[in-house]
Scaffold this active site. Structure first.
Site, short mmCIF file in Angstrom:
data_model
loop_
_atom_site.label_atom_id
_atom_site.label_comp_id
_atom_site.label_asym_id
_atom_site.label_seq_id
_atom_site.Cartn_x
_atom_site.Cartn_y
_atom_site.Cartn_z
N THR A 128 0.82 -1.22 0.00
CA THR A 128 0.00 0.00 0.00
C THR A 128 0.85 1.28 0.00
OG1 THR A 128 -1.71 -1.20 1.21
CG2 THR A 128 -1.82 1.20 1.29
N GLY A 133 -4.10 2.52 -2.65
CA GLY A 133 -4.68 1.71 -1.57
C GLY A 133 -5.49 0.58 -2.17
N THR A 160 1.83 -3.38 8.26
CA THR A 160 1.88 -4.14 9.51
C THR A 160 3.31 -4.62 9.75
OG1 THR A 160 -0.40 -4.88 9.19
CG2 THR A 160 0.94 -6.17 10.71
N ARG A 247 -6.46 -13.93 3.56
CA ARG A 247 -7.89 -13.63 3.74
C ARG A 247 -8.57 -14.71 4.57
NH1 ARG A 247 -8.94 -11.22 -2.31
NH2 ARG A 247 -8.14 -9.15 -1.80
N GLU A 367 -6.81 -6.46 3.80
CA GLU A 367 -7.02 -7.65 2.96
C GLU A 367 -8.26 -7.45 2.07
OE1 GLU A 367 -4.60 -9.26 2.92
OE2 GLU A 367 -3.77 -9.50 4.92
N GLY A 368 -8.43 -6.24 1.56
CA GLY A 368 -9.57 -5.89 0.72
C GLY A 368 -10.69 -5.36 1.57
N SER A 370 -14.49 -4.12 2.64
CA SER A 370 -15.77 -4.78 2.36
C SER A 370 -16.40 -4.30 1.05
CB SER A 370 -16.74 -4.58 3.53
OG SER A 370 -16.25 -5.25 4.66
#
Ligand SMILES: Cc1cc2nc3c(=O)[nH]c(=O)nc-3n(C[C@H](O)[C@H](O)[C@H](O)COP(=O)(O)OP(=O)(O)OC[C@H]3O[C@@H](n4cnc5c(N)ncnc54)[C@H](O)[C@@H]3O)c2cc1C
Length: 397
Positions: A128, A133, A160, A247, A367-368, A370
């Site tokens: 990212t 993003g 992270t 995921r 992780e994507g 919503s």
């Protein structure tokens, strides 16, 4: 180093070891972690010796090589504790080791994976950027070929473990002519390289004890041997392969968190009396708890089912995206309702449920996010139905 006794354990014994570690060490250390603002060093050392950095890495490279279903079952246990603990090894077991395993050269696997599995080499996944993003394919960090290596310039954010990592898996543009995914390559970058700088954010809303960080690359020299898989232009597809693992880990994390939130909240409404009786006697409270339980179990079933299909050989990527989408929304919904059932204790004081309510919010974004999953799932449905009338990853026979 992974404790040799742990390496000898069969899966049921190992699962019990991790369940006991969660109950006896991780959960009791949560308040200490919050007060210190970081995961205690002794807990990190225990996580390494118990093999948590190596659950997904093959035995041939020093890991425990549990199947995806076993990884999910382990995650359901250790994420009954704060999900901040998991974030300290999540980048190793999911995105980074998987990309190296699936796409790295044999030399890169042998160099990286054994110390990653042992918890001695922490890696962070650096995709990212400020202007890339959800639309990661348009990242701007560049890697320019120069003699026997590459020179990296640019920056990453929200990474992270940026501050603790010994190495980064960095996605950078190697082709100026291709401004999309085809121009992106992946590099293993030593965090101690001259020109690398990291910075922590001043404020974290949730996950405060394991903050994400920024990484700056200023003319950083990277040897050609660190180009992942020794191939340019396939960096993003390498990233996406590992994202399916990550995921599923996140979906299981959401189920683990919601499990603990419901355990804690049910105990609270049993013990707390108002109007002369426990809150648990109120029909409205029971309706909330029952609805939460049904949603929790739906998330668990979907996640475990995806993991089983994964182990059979096909990666059901659309169902995995659905599991991540549903479970992260479910955990947030459950946490929000449970904060309500706690009343003032849900806002004031050190109760674990409001802390978890803040922490699980981020799981709907990384992780994507919503809405991106919803959009991608709908696009896949429309495409597939237009082609053969079935849904993606269809169960039809
Ligand atoms: C705790 C945490 C840990 C993270 N760890 C990592 C890491 O280790 N490595 C890494 O590389 N990144 C990491 N990230 C970054 C994460 O992947 C991004 O935050 C995420 O991809 C969203 O990008 P963005 O924040 O720039 O939001 P944006 O792309 O600006 O999107 C903001 C919002 O706009 C909406 N949106 C955007 N695009 C669409 C679309 N196409 N359709 C519908 N709605 C849309 C969504 O609601 C989305 O949440 C982490 C983030 C967090 C919060």
């Amino acid at each position: 180093m992974i404790d040799p006794d742990v390496l000898d354990q069969d899966f049921p014994t190992y699962l019990k070891t991790i369940a006991e570690f969660t109950e006896n060490e991780l959960i009791p250390a949560e308040n200490e972690m919050v007060e210190a603002g970081e995961v205690p060093a002794r807990i990190l050392a225990r996580m390494a010796s118990l093999g948590l950095f190596g659950i997904s890495i093959p035995r041939a490279y020093g890991g425990l090589e549990w199947s995806m279903e076993q990884q999910v079952r382990l995650t359901l246990e250790f994420t009954r504790a704060s999900c901040v603990y998991r974030s300290r090894f999540s980048t190793v077991i999911g995105l980074c080791s998987q990309a190296i395993l699936d796409h790295g050269t044999e030399e890169q696997r042998r160099r990286m994976l054994p110390s990653m599995a042992a918890g001695e080499l922490v890696t962070a996944f650096a995709l990212t950027e400020e202007s890339a993003g959800s639309d990661a394919a348009h990242l701007r960090t560049t890697a320019v070929r120069d003699g026997d290596g590459y020179v990296l310039d640019g920056s990453k954010r929200y990474i992270t473990n940026a501050a603790w990592a010994d190495a980064f898996l960095v996605f950078a543009r190697t082709s100026e002519s291709d401004e999309g995914a085809g121009g992106v390559s992946a590099f293993i970058v030593d965090a101690a390289s001259p020109g690398v700088r990291t910075a922590l954010p001043t404020v974290m809303n949730g996950h405060a004890e394991a903050p994400v960080g920024e990484i700056y690359f200023d003319g950083v020299r990277v040897p050609a041997a660190n180009l992942l898989g020794d191939v340019e232009g396939t960096g993003l597809s390498m990233a996406l392969r590992g994202i399916n693992h990550a995921r599923l880990h996140v979906a299981a994390t959401c189920v683990g968190q919601a499990t603990r939130i419901l355990e804690e909240t049910t105990a609270h409404v049993l013990g707390r009396k108002q109007f002369g009786a426990p809150l648990a006697d109120l029909g409205a409270v029971q309706a909330t708890l029952g609805a939460c339980f049904a949603e929790l179990e739906a998330g668990r079933a979907l996640t475990v089912e995806c993991a089983r299909t994964f182990d059979e050989g096909a990666i059901p990527r659309h169902r995995i995206a659905a599991a991540k989408l549903y479970s992260s929304e479910m955990a947030s919904r459950v946490a929000d309702r449970c904060v309500q059932l706690l009343g003032g204790e849900g806002i004031v004081g050190p109760h674990p449920v409001p802390r978890m309510w803040r922490d699980v919010r981020a799981l709907r974004i990384y992780e994507g996010s919503s809405p991106v999953h919803e959009r991608n799932l709908a696009k896949a449905m429309i495409r597939q139905v237009a082609t053969d009338g079935t849904l993606p990853n269809s169960y039809r026979v």
